[in-house]
Scaffold this motif. Structure first.
Motif, short mmCIF file in Angstrom:
data_model
loop_
_atom_site.label_atom_id
_atom_site.label_comp_id
_atom_site.label_asym_id
_atom_site.label_seq_id
_atom_site.Cartn_x
_atom_site.Cartn_y
_atom_site.Cartn_z
N MET A 64 10.10 -4.93 -21.17
CA MET A 64 11.02 -5.29 -20.10
C MET A 64 10.39 -4.89 -18.77
SD MET A 64 13.96 -2.40 -20.90
CE MET A 64 14.21 -2.99 -22.57
N ALA A 65 10.75 -5.59 -17.74
CA ALA A 65 10.21 -5.29 -16.41
C ALA A 65 11.27 -5.59 -15.36
CB ALA A 65 8.96 -6.13 -16.15
N SER A 66 11.21 -4.86 -14.25
CA SER A 66 12.28 -5.02 -13.27
C SER A 66 11.92 -4.36 -11.95
CB SER A 66 13.57 -4.37 -13.81
OG SER A 66 14.63 -4.50 -12.90
N LYS A 67 12.54 -4.86 -10.89
CA LYS A 67 12.61 -4.10 -9.65
C LYS A 67 13.72 -3.07 -9.80
CE LYS A 67 10.88 -7.88 -6.75
NZ LYS A 67 11.16 -8.78 -5.62
N PRO A 68 13.62 -1.94 -9.10
CA PRO A 68 14.67 -0.91 -9.26
C PRO A 68 16.01 -1.38 -8.75
CG PRO A 68 13.19 -0.37 -7.45
CD PRO A 68 12.58 -1.54 -8.16
N GLY A 69 17.06 -0.87 -9.38
CA GLY A 69 18.41 -1.15 -8.93
C GLY A 69 19.01 -2.45 -9.42
N HIS A 70 18.30 -3.18 -10.27
CA HIS A 70 18.82 -4.46 -10.76
C HIS A 70 20.08 -4.20 -11.61
CE1 HIS A 70 19.03 -8.43 -12.53
NE2 HIS A 70 17.97 -8.82 -11.83
N PRO A 71 21.18 -4.91 -11.34
CA PRO A 71 22.45 -4.63 -12.03
C PRO A 71 22.44 -4.95 -13.52
CG PRO A 71 22.64 -6.60 -10.65
CD PRO A 71 21.32 -5.96 -10.31
N PHE A 72 21.52 -5.76 -13.98
CA PHE A 72 21.49 -6.14 -15.40
C PHE A 72 21.44 -4.92 -16.31
CE2 PHE A 72 18.95 -7.09 -19.22
CZ PHE A 72 19.73 -8.07 -19.80
N TRP A 73 20.69 -3.89 -15.92
CA TRP A 73 20.49 -2.73 -16.79
C TRP A 73 21.76 -1.90 -16.93
CZ3 TRP A 73 16.47 -4.36 -19.00
CH2 TRP A 73 15.50 -5.08 -18.27
N ILE A 74 22.56 -1.85 -15.87
CA ILE A 74 23.83 -1.13 -15.96
C ILE A 74 24.79 -1.88 -16.87
CG2 ILE A 74 25.84 -0.31 -14.65
CD1 ILE A 74 23.28 1.31 -14.22
N LEU A 75 24.76 -3.20 -16.81
CA LEU A 75 25.62 -3.99 -17.69
C LEU A 75 25.27 -3.74 -19.15
CD1 LEU A 75 25.62 -7.37 -15.73
CD2 LEU A 75 27.30 -5.55 -15.66
N CYS A 76 23.99 -3.64 -19.45
CA CYS A 76 23.59 -3.36 -20.83
C CYS A 76 24.02 -1.97 -21.27
CB CYS A 76 22.07 -3.50 -20.97
SG CYS A 76 21.50 -5.20 -20.96
N ALA A 77 23.89 -1.00 -20.38
CA ALA A 77 24.33 0.35 -20.71
C ALA A 77 25.83 0.38 -20.99
CB ALA A 77 23.96 1.31 -19.58
N ARG A 78 26.58 -0.38 -20.22
CA ARG A 78 28.02 -0.46 -20.45
C ARG A 78 28.34 -1.06 -21.82
NH1 ARG A 78 32.53 0.90 -17.06
NH2 ARG A 78 33.33 -1.20 -17.38
N ARG A 79 27.58 -2.05 -22.23
CA ARG A 79 27.80 -2.63 -23.55
C ARG A 79 27.54 -1.60 -24.64
NH1 ARG A 79 28.55 -6.54 -27.01
NH2 ARG A 79 29.10 -8.17 -25.54
N ILE A 80 26.50 -0.83 -24.48
CA ILE A 80 26.19 0.21 -25.46
C ILE A 80 27.32 1.23 -25.53
CG2 ILE A 80 24.65 2.15 -25.94
CD1 ILE A 80 22.36 0.35 -24.91
N MET A 81 27.89 1.57 -24.39
CA MET A 81 29.04 2.49 -24.39
C MET A 81 30.20 1.92 -25.18
SD MET A 81 29.19 4.03 -20.50
CE MET A 81 30.57 5.12 -20.89
N ARG A 82 30.43 0.63 -25.05
CA ARG A 82 31.53 0.00 -25.77
C ARG A 82 31.26 -0.02 -27.27
NH1 ARG A 82 32.88 -5.63 -22.99
NH2 ARG A 82 34.29 -5.68 -24.78
N THR A 83 30.01 -0.16 -27.64
CA THR A 83 29.66 -0.20 -29.06
C THR A 83 30.02 1.11 -29.74
OG1 THR A 83 27.79 -1.62 -28.50
CG2 THR A 83 27.78 -0.66 -30.69
N THR A 84 29.88 2.22 -29.04
CA THR A 84 30.13 3.52 -29.65
C THR A 84 31.60 3.73 -30.00
OG1 THR A 84 30.39 4.59 -27.49
CG2 THR A 84 28.18 4.55 -28.44
#
Length: 303
Positions: free
Chosen positions: A179-199
């Motif tokens: 994976m590659a990105s510029k810092p601060g891209h909102p996509f990564w926070i959205l993925c982290a939120r999905r992982i939180m929901r999975t738990t």
């Protein structure tokens, strides 16, 4: 009149029905709910990259400690030898927790609750991308050419992987091994939120990959793209995610059909006698790939 035993059985039956109903509703909510529907305050609380910002020249990789196993050293070294202006950072398990604790405390409870370090490592790479940007690559990945031409036109880059005609494996078609990105891209926070929901669900229902691996990336990417398509003037539309074709990052797919010759030349998890030259002749004959993984599954015991 209903007997005491009858009342007990009735209450037990009703309680069981209620439990099953709640589980079904929760399962349905998780499967159908969109992680894009996040609290706007959470996005606002995270620093956001400017679309015109430069792509950070840093390679992130991770291991249990900052000393990687010797059988990964040659592959790991290719990232900086072919990209000499990039710095190279190896993250340890301790580093990963410190990153979450310092910069993403809202995720720390979930992070500490994971029962295995691979779940933490999978999640930490999302935060490397959001906090620092740059490139993340698994240790069984080899760089084949300079990355600038792949990265510079984009805000964030994922790689697609062929799964052939196997629809059951389609959710694995966007691996989180690169994976590659510029810092601060909102996509990564959205993925982290999905992982939180999975738990919220019983962890035994989902495998490691279903909870924090490629299927999560697949769902996040598709939800993100769908949201941008529905709301072209939204904040997310300013931060697109580029999905590179298979021949660019994943020219060799463990999930597609391949010959015994390809398996012996390319597949680290089944072959101790990899042949890089022959492998690339077979899966990347035109030299289009920027990188290739030999699927050594660095998160499992080494072959």
């Amino acid at each position: 009149m209903t007997s005491s035993k009858g009342m007990t059985r009735l209450r037990t039956k009703n309680l069981t029905l209620v439990s099953i109903t709640l589980f079904v509703l929760l399962f349905t909510w998780f499967q159908s709910g969109s992680v894009v529907e996040l609290d706007s305050r959470l996005l606002a609380s995270t620093h956001t990259a400017l679309p015109h910002a430069d792509f950070p020249r840093v390679i992130h990789q991770s291991w249990k400690t900052r000393t990687i196993p010797r059988h990964f050293e040659a592959w790991s070294a290719t990232w900086t030898s072919l990209n000499p202006t990039y710095t190279h950072r190896i993250w340890s398990d301790e580093d990963n927790r410190n990153l979450v604790a310092e910069h993403y405390p809202w995720f720390l409870k979930t992070f500490d609750a994971f029962e295995s370090n691979i779940l933490r490592a999978d999640t930490a790479r999302l935060f490397y991308m959001h906090r620092f940007g740059g490139v993340y690559a698994d240790l069984d990945f080899e760089c084949l050419k300079a990355l600038d031409s792949l990265l510079d036109p984009h805000q964030a880059v994922l790689g697609s992987m062929s799964t052939g005609h196997n629809m059951l494996l389609r959710a694995h078609s966007i691996p989180n091994a690169f994976m590659a990105s510029k810092p601060g891209h909102p996509f990564w926070i959205l993925c982290a939120r999905r992982i939180m929901r999975t738990t919220i669900l019983d962890p035994y229902i989902y495998s490691t990959e279903q909870r924090t691996g490629p299927p999560v990336m697949f769902r996040c990417y598709n939800e993100y793209v769908d949201e941008v398509r529905r709301n072209p003037n939204s904040l997310l539309s300013q931060f697109p995610v580029y999905l590179a074709p298979p021949e660019s990052i994943f020219p060799f797919s463990w999930a597609d059909s391949f010959t015994k010759e390809v398996e012996q030349a390319c597949l680290a998890m089944r072959s101790k006698a990899l042949n890089k030259t022959r492998c690339l002749d077979l899966v990347d004959p035109q030299g289009k790939a920027h990188a290739i993984t030999y699927w050594g599954h660095s998160w499992t015991d080494p072959y």
